[in-house]
Design a protein around this motif. Structure first.
Motif, PDB file in Angstrom:
ATOM      1  N   GLN A  13      -4.531   2.848  12.259  1.00  0.00           N
ATOM      2  CA  GLN A  13      -5.162   4.161  12.147  1.00  0.00           C
ATOM      3  C   GLN A  13      -4.364   5.063  11.205  1.00  0.00           C
ATOM      4  OE1 GLN A  13      -5.600   5.726  16.115  1.00  0.00           O
ATOM      5  NE2 GLN A  13      -7.492   4.597  16.465  1.00  0.00           N
ATOM      6  N   PRO A  14      -5.022   6.041  10.624  1.00  0.00           N
ATOM      7  CA  PRO A  14      -4.287   7.019   9.797  1.00  0.00           C
ATOM      8  C   PRO A  14      -3.143   7.641  10.583  1.00  0.00           C
ATOM      9  CG  PRO A  14      -6.645   7.267   9.479  1.00  0.00           C
ATOM     10  CD  PRO A  14      -6.473   6.274  10.602  1.00  0.00           C
ATOM     11  N   LEU A  18       3.195   0.332   9.708  1.00  0.00           N
ATOM     12  CA  LEU A  18       3.210  -1.129   9.621  1.00  0.00           C
ATOM     13  C   LEU A  18       4.480  -1.540   8.892  1.00  0.00           C
ATOM     14  CD1 LEU A  18      -0.379  -2.282   8.497  1.00  0.00           C
ATOM     15  CD2 LEU A  18       0.713  -2.755  10.701  1.00  0.00           C
ATOM     16  N   ARG A  19       4.946  -2.752   9.210  1.00  0.00           N
ATOM     17  CA  ARG A  19       6.041  -3.315   8.443  1.00  0.00           C
ATOM     18  C   ARG A  19       5.601  -4.651   7.861  1.00  0.00           C
ATOM     19  NH1 ARG A  19      12.173  -5.239  10.047  1.00  0.00           N
ATOM     20  NH2 ARG A  19      11.013  -6.971  11.006  1.00  0.00           N
ATOM     21  N   ARG A  66       7.479   8.068   2.591  1.00  0.00           N
ATOM     22  CA  ARG A  66       6.695   7.388   3.624  1.00  0.00           C
ATOM     23  C   ARG A  66       7.015   5.905   3.703  1.00  0.00           C
ATOM     24  NH1 ARG A  66       1.311   6.991   3.219  1.00  0.00           N
ATOM     25  NH2 ARG A  66       1.277   7.003   0.937  1.00  0.00           N
ATOM     26  N   PHE A  67       7.299   5.276   2.582  1.00  0.00           N
ATOM     27  CA  PHE A  67       7.564   3.836   2.532  1.00  0.00           C
ATOM     28  C   PHE A  67       9.045   3.593   2.270  1.00  0.00           C
ATOM     29  CE2 PHE A  67       3.100   2.269   1.015  1.00  0.00           C
ATOM     30  CZ  PHE A  67       2.514   2.966   2.063  1.00  0.00           C
ATOM     31  N   THR A  68       9.555   2.509   2.853  1.00  0.00           N
ATOM     32  CA  THR A  68      10.941   2.121   2.642  1.00  0.00           C
ATOM     33  C   THR A  68      11.021   0.624   2.383  1.00  0.00           C
ATOM     34  OG1 THR A  68      11.705   3.882   4.130  1.00  0.00           O
ATOM     35  CG2 THR A  68      13.263   2.119   3.608  1.00  0.00           C
ATOM     36  N   GLN A  81       8.599  -1.056   5.038  1.00  0.00           N
ATOM     37  CA  GLN A  81       8.233  -0.229   6.179  1.00  0.00           C
ATOM     38  C   GLN A  81       7.320   0.887   5.681  1.00  0.00           C
ATOM     39  OE1 GLN A  81       9.011  -0.529   9.547  1.00  0.00           O
ATOM     40  NE2 GLN A  81       7.569   1.169   9.804  1.00  0.00           N
ATOM     41  N   MET A  82       6.142   0.962   6.251  1.00  0.00           N
ATOM     42  CA  MET A  82       5.155   1.941   5.814  1.00  0.00           C
ATOM     43  C   MET A  82       4.843   2.872   6.980  1.00  0.00           C
ATOM     44  SD  MET A  82       2.594  -0.486   3.611  1.00  0.00           S
ATOM     45  CE  MET A  82       1.979  -1.359   5.038  1.00  0.00           C
ATOM     46  N   ASN A  83       5.116   4.143   6.786  1.00  0.00           N
ATOM     47  CA  ASN A  83       4.864   5.157   7.805  1.00  0.00           C
ATOM     48  C   ASN A  83       3.857   6.178   7.307  1.00  0.00           C
ATOM     49  OD1 ASN A  83       6.881   3.954   9.443  1.00  0.00           O
ATOM     50  ND2 ASN A  83       8.480   5.214   8.482  1.00  0.00           N
ATOM     51  N   ILE A  84       3.313   6.923   8.225  1.00  0.00           N
ATOM     52  CA  ILE A  84       2.340   7.985   7.911  1.00  0.00           C
ATOM     53  C   ILE A  84       1.271   7.438   6.977  1.00  0.00           C
ATOM     54  CG2 ILE A  84       2.089  10.419   7.367  1.00  0.00           C
ATOM     55  CD1 ILE A  84       5.115  10.678   7.403  1.00  0.00           C
ATOM     56  N   LEU A  85       0.690   6.322   7.364  1.00  0.00           N
ATOM     57  CA  LEU A  85      -0.284   5.655   6.504  1.00  0.00           C
ATOM     58  C   LEU A  85      -1.549   6.481   6.351  1.00  0.00           C
ATOM     59  CD1 LEU A  85       0.352   2.030   7.684  1.00  0.00           C
ATOM     60  CD2 LEU A  85       0.401   2.791   5.300  1.00  0.00           C
ATOM     61  N   LYS A  86      -2.119   6.396   5.164  1.00  0.00           N
ATOM     62  CA  LYS A  86      -3.327   7.139   4.816  1.00  0.00           C
ATOM     63  C   LYS A  86      -4.435   6.152   4.438  1.00  0.00           C
ATOM     64  CE  LYS A  86      -0.410  10.723   2.709  1.00  0.00           C
ATOM     65  NZ  LYS A  86      -0.133  11.475   1.466  1.00  0.00           N
ATOM     66  N   PRO A  87      -5.678   6.574   4.542  1.00  0.00           N
ATOM     67  CA  PRO A  87      -6.772   5.666   4.132  1.00  0.00           C
ATOM     68  C   PRO A  87      -6.615   5.168   2.695  1.00  0.00           C
ATOM     69  CG  PRO A  87      -7.653   7.496   5.385  1.00  0.00           C
ATOM     70  CD  PRO A  87      -6.197   7.791   5.179  1.00  0.00           C
ATOM     71  N   GLU A  88      -6.052   5.983   1.830  1.00  0.00           N
ATOM     72  CA  GLU A  88      -5.872   5.556   0.438  1.00  0.00           C
ATOM     73  C   GLU A  88      -4.774   4.513   0.265  1.00  0.00           C
ATOM     74  OE1 GLU A  88      -5.904   8.706   1.605  1.00  0.00           O
ATOM     75  OE2 GLU A  88      -4.442   9.979   0.531  1.00  0.00           O
ATOM     76  N   ASP A  89      -4.055   4.204   1.327  1.00  0.00           N
ATOM     77  CA  ASP A  89      -3.077   3.110   1.281  1.00  0.00           C
ATOM     78  C   ASP A  89      -3.741   1.747   1.513  1.00  0.00           C
ATOM     79  OD1 ASP A  89      -0.824   5.256   3.049  1.00  0.00           O
ATOM     80  OD2 ASP A  89      -0.778   4.769   0.906  1.00  0.00           O
ATOM     81  N   THR A  90      -5.011   1.763   1.838  1.00  0.00           N
ATOM     82  CA  THR A  90      -5.741   0.511   2.059  1.00  0.00           C
ATOM     83  C   THR A  90      -5.754  -0.326   0.787  1.00  0.00           C
ATOM     84  OG1 THR A  90      -7.156   1.463   3.775  1.00  0.00           O
ATOM     85  CG2 THR A  90      -7.993  -0.474   2.599  1.00  0.00           C
TER      86      THR A  90
END
Length: 114
Positions: A13-14, A18-19, A66-68, A81-90
């Protein structure tokens, strides 16, 4: 020859996290620049993060903060490591190893949707 195998993608979800992992078939981190790229439908593949053999790290503004990116040399594994994911990260996320030759994994799909 280097094989790269990504894992860790999925539906999130937004605002979620995910890692991603990328396992290399042999120890290359001391020589290769490693990177994560992504490609959304209808768009060009773009760099998400990279780490050089000397630990120089680069992020585009779209994911900075947001990403590391990181790596475990003992496990021949690269992480994102991806945090605070947004729909545009799809997108499909690809692992890349670059030196004299470019190697690519087959990708792992990340879908950010409610």
């Amino acid at each position: 020859q280097v094989q790269l195998v990504e894992s860790g993608g999925g539906l999130v979800q937004p605002g979620g996290s995910l890692r991603l992992s990328c396992v290399a078939s042999r120890n290359i981190f001391s020589v290769y620049t490693m990177g994560w790229y992504r490609q959304a439908p209808g768009k060009q593949r773009e760099l998400v993060a990279s780490i050089s053999s000397s630990d120089r790290i680069t992020y585009p503004d779209s994911v900075k903060g947001r990403f590391t990116i990181s790596r475990d040399n003992a496990k021949n594994t690269l992480y994102l490591q991806m945090n605070i994911l947004k729909p545009e990260d799809t997108a499909v996320y690809y692992c890349n190893a670059r030196h004299a030759i470019n190697y690519w994994g087959k990708g792992t799909l990340v879908t950010v949707s409610s």
